[in-house]
Motif scaffolding. Sequence first.
Motif, PDB file in Angstrom:
ATOM      1  N   LYS A  77     -37.391 -18.056 -23.673  1.00 27.17           N
ATOM      2  CA  LYS A  77     -37.033 -16.877 -24.482  1.00 27.17           C
ATOM      3  C   LYS A  77     -36.862 -15.587 -23.677  1.00 27.17           C
ATOM      4  O   LYS A  77     -35.816 -14.940 -23.784  1.00 27.17           O
ATOM      5  N   GLY A 104     -33.334 -23.975 -35.178  1.00 23.88           N
ATOM      6  CA  GLY A 104     -31.972 -23.476 -34.956  1.00 23.88           C
ATOM      7  C   GLY A 104     -31.878 -21.995 -35.277  1.00 23.88           C
ATOM      8  O   GLY A 104     -31.280 -21.210 -34.528  1.00 23.88           O
ATOM      9  N   LYS A 105     -32.494 -21.609 -36.387  1.00 29.25           N
ATOM     10  CA  LYS A 105     -32.500 -20.191 -36.787  1.00 29.25           C
ATOM     11  C   LYS A 105     -33.172 -19.341 -35.712  1.00 29.25           C
ATOM     12  O   LYS A 105     -32.671 -18.267 -35.344  1.00 29.25           O
ATOM     13  N   ASN A 106     -34.281 -19.830 -35.168  1.00 31.14           N
ATOM     14  CA  ASN A 106     -34.978 -19.072 -34.118  1.00 31.14           C
ATOM     15  C   ASN A 106     -34.104 -18.912 -32.871  1.00 31.14           C
ATOM     16  O   ASN A 106     -34.075 -17.852 -32.244  1.00 31.14           O
ATOM     17  N   LEU A 107     -33.403 -19.991 -32.559  1.00 30.88           N
ATOM     18  CA  LEU A 107     -32.538 -19.955 -31.373  1.00 30.88           C
ATOM     19  C   LEU A 107     -31.399 -18.944 -31.574  1.00 30.88           C
ATOM     20  O   LEU A 107     -31.062 -18.176 -30.662  1.00 30.88           O
ATOM     21  N   VAL A 108     -30.836 -18.939 -32.764  1.00 29.63           N
ATOM     22  CA  VAL A 108     -29.780 -17.970 -33.075  1.00 29.63           C
ATOM     23  C   VAL A 108     -30.359 -16.555 -32.932  1.00 29.63           C
ATOM     24  O   VAL A 108     -29.735 -15.668 -32.343  1.00 29.63           O
ATOM     25  N   MET A 111     -30.723 -15.602 -29.236  1.00 29.68           N
ATOM     26  CA  MET A 111     -29.434 -15.310 -28.582  1.00 29.68           C
ATOM     27  C   MET A 111     -28.864 -13.978 -29.075  1.00 29.68           C
ATOM     28  O   MET A 111     -28.305 -13.209 -28.288  1.00 29.68           O
ATOM     29  N   ASP A 121     -36.112 -10.978 -38.647  1.00 28.78           N
ATOM     30  CA  ASP A 121     -36.248 -12.397 -38.988  1.00 28.78           C
ATOM     31  C   ASP A 121     -37.196 -12.560 -40.179  1.00 28.78           C
ATOM     32  O   ASP A 121     -38.382 -12.268 -40.087  1.00 28.78           O
ATOM     33  N   SER A 146     -29.486 -19.705 -42.453  1.00 26.10           N
ATOM     34  CA  SER A 146     -29.529 -21.044 -41.900  1.00 26.10           C
ATOM     35  C   SER A 146     -29.943 -22.026 -42.994  1.00 26.10           C
ATOM     36  O   SER A 146     -30.834 -21.719 -43.784  1.00 26.10           O
ATOM     37  N   ASP A 197     -23.113 -23.155 -33.287  1.00 18.08           N
ATOM     38  CA  ASP A 197     -24.295 -23.103 -32.420  1.00 18.08           C
ATOM     39  C   ASP A 197     -24.658 -21.651 -32.111  1.00 18.08           C
ATOM     40  O   ASP A 197     -23.951 -20.732 -32.513  1.00 18.08           O
ATOM     41  N   ALA A 198     -25.778 -21.492 -31.404  1.00 22.97           N
ATOM     42  CA  ALA A 198     -26.323 -20.150 -31.211  1.00 22.97           C
ATOM     43  C   ALA A 198     -25.431 -19.277 -30.329  1.00 22.97           C
ATOM     44  O   ALA A 198     -25.377 -18.066 -30.506  1.00 22.97           O
ATOM     45  N   ALA A 201     -22.629 -18.162 -32.436  1.00 18.55           N
ATOM     46  CA  ALA A 201     -23.141 -17.233 -33.457  1.00 18.55           C
ATOM     47  C   ALA A 201     -23.037 -15.794 -32.951  1.00 18.55           C
ATOM     48  O   ALA A 201     -22.728 -14.872 -33.707  1.00 18.55           O
TER      49      ALA A 201
END
Length: 212
Positions: A77, A104-108, A111, A121, A146, A197-198, A201
């Motif tokens: 991160k 996936g939401k966290n990764l977006v 980024m 968030d 998401s 993908d992130a 995004a």
Amino acid sequence: MTELEEIAQNLIEGNENEVGELTQRALAKGINVIEILNKGLLGGMNVVGERFKQAEMFIPEVLLAARAMNAGMNILKPLLLSAGFRNVGSIVLGTVRGDIHEIGKNLVGIMLSGAGFEVIDLGVNVPPQRFIEVVVEKKAQLIGMSALLTVTMPAMKDTIDELKGAGLKTQIKTMIGGATVTQRYADEIGADGYAQDAVSAVSKAKELLNLN
Ligand code: B12
């Protein structure tokens, strides 16, 4: 086995500590952070997804794999974040009502933060009304939703309908994603953007706010 294969294999086995250590080691060896993410962590998670689908893996094991994924993501991160310039726009991000998938939401979120967005968030299982309340309160320009389950995708439409009902649809952009979501579905429910993908995004968010 290469370092990245080892990360993937330990993630599949749900070995949280090992994934953390191997991720550190890969970084120390100079392996690119995006490569560790894509080939190591996401590579492992793809196998988990496939095995879960074939009923060769079950929820407790998938949860352990998710925990191991988070251990690796926590290490990556700061590096994913360091590239960004501050505050190009604000986005309210969340996983929709009824859905608790968050990786996936966290990764977006990571980024987008790395690209200079302020990311608010809201976590998982976020009701439509909550997205609207916060976007208004924080004067954000974008809502990112998401959903990973076919049955929770309609909550994205509900949120967009709420936005329309509040007279905010033209002012606030909406962007959606998640393994089951498609561009076609985005068009169908009137979302302004979709990304698979992130990384995309980030470009989609910039495009929606005319920042490209
Ligand atoms: C991990 C996982 C879980 C974990 C979640 C842990 C956690 N803390 O998140 C647990 C075990 C809790 C779980 C539970 C369930 N799961 Co599950 N899960 C998965 C799995 C294996 C991986 C998901 C994941 O994290 N992928 C890695 C991330 C990085 O990818 P991603 O989420 O797709 O995100 C990327 C893109 O989609 C995009 N993206 C994501 N969000 C957003 C948002 C925006 C705005 C944008 C632009 C882009 C974007 O960018 C991301 C990064 O590149 C998937 C399989 C799969 N192939 O997806 C099944 C899967 C999603 N689960 C499934 C199911 C059925 C369930 C359960 C119903 C099982 C059950 N019987 O109880 C429950 C539902 C719980 C609930 N109410 O939400 C099905 C859904 C099928 C469907 N079509 O509806 C899947 C597809 C597995 C399968 N093939 O059967 N699950």
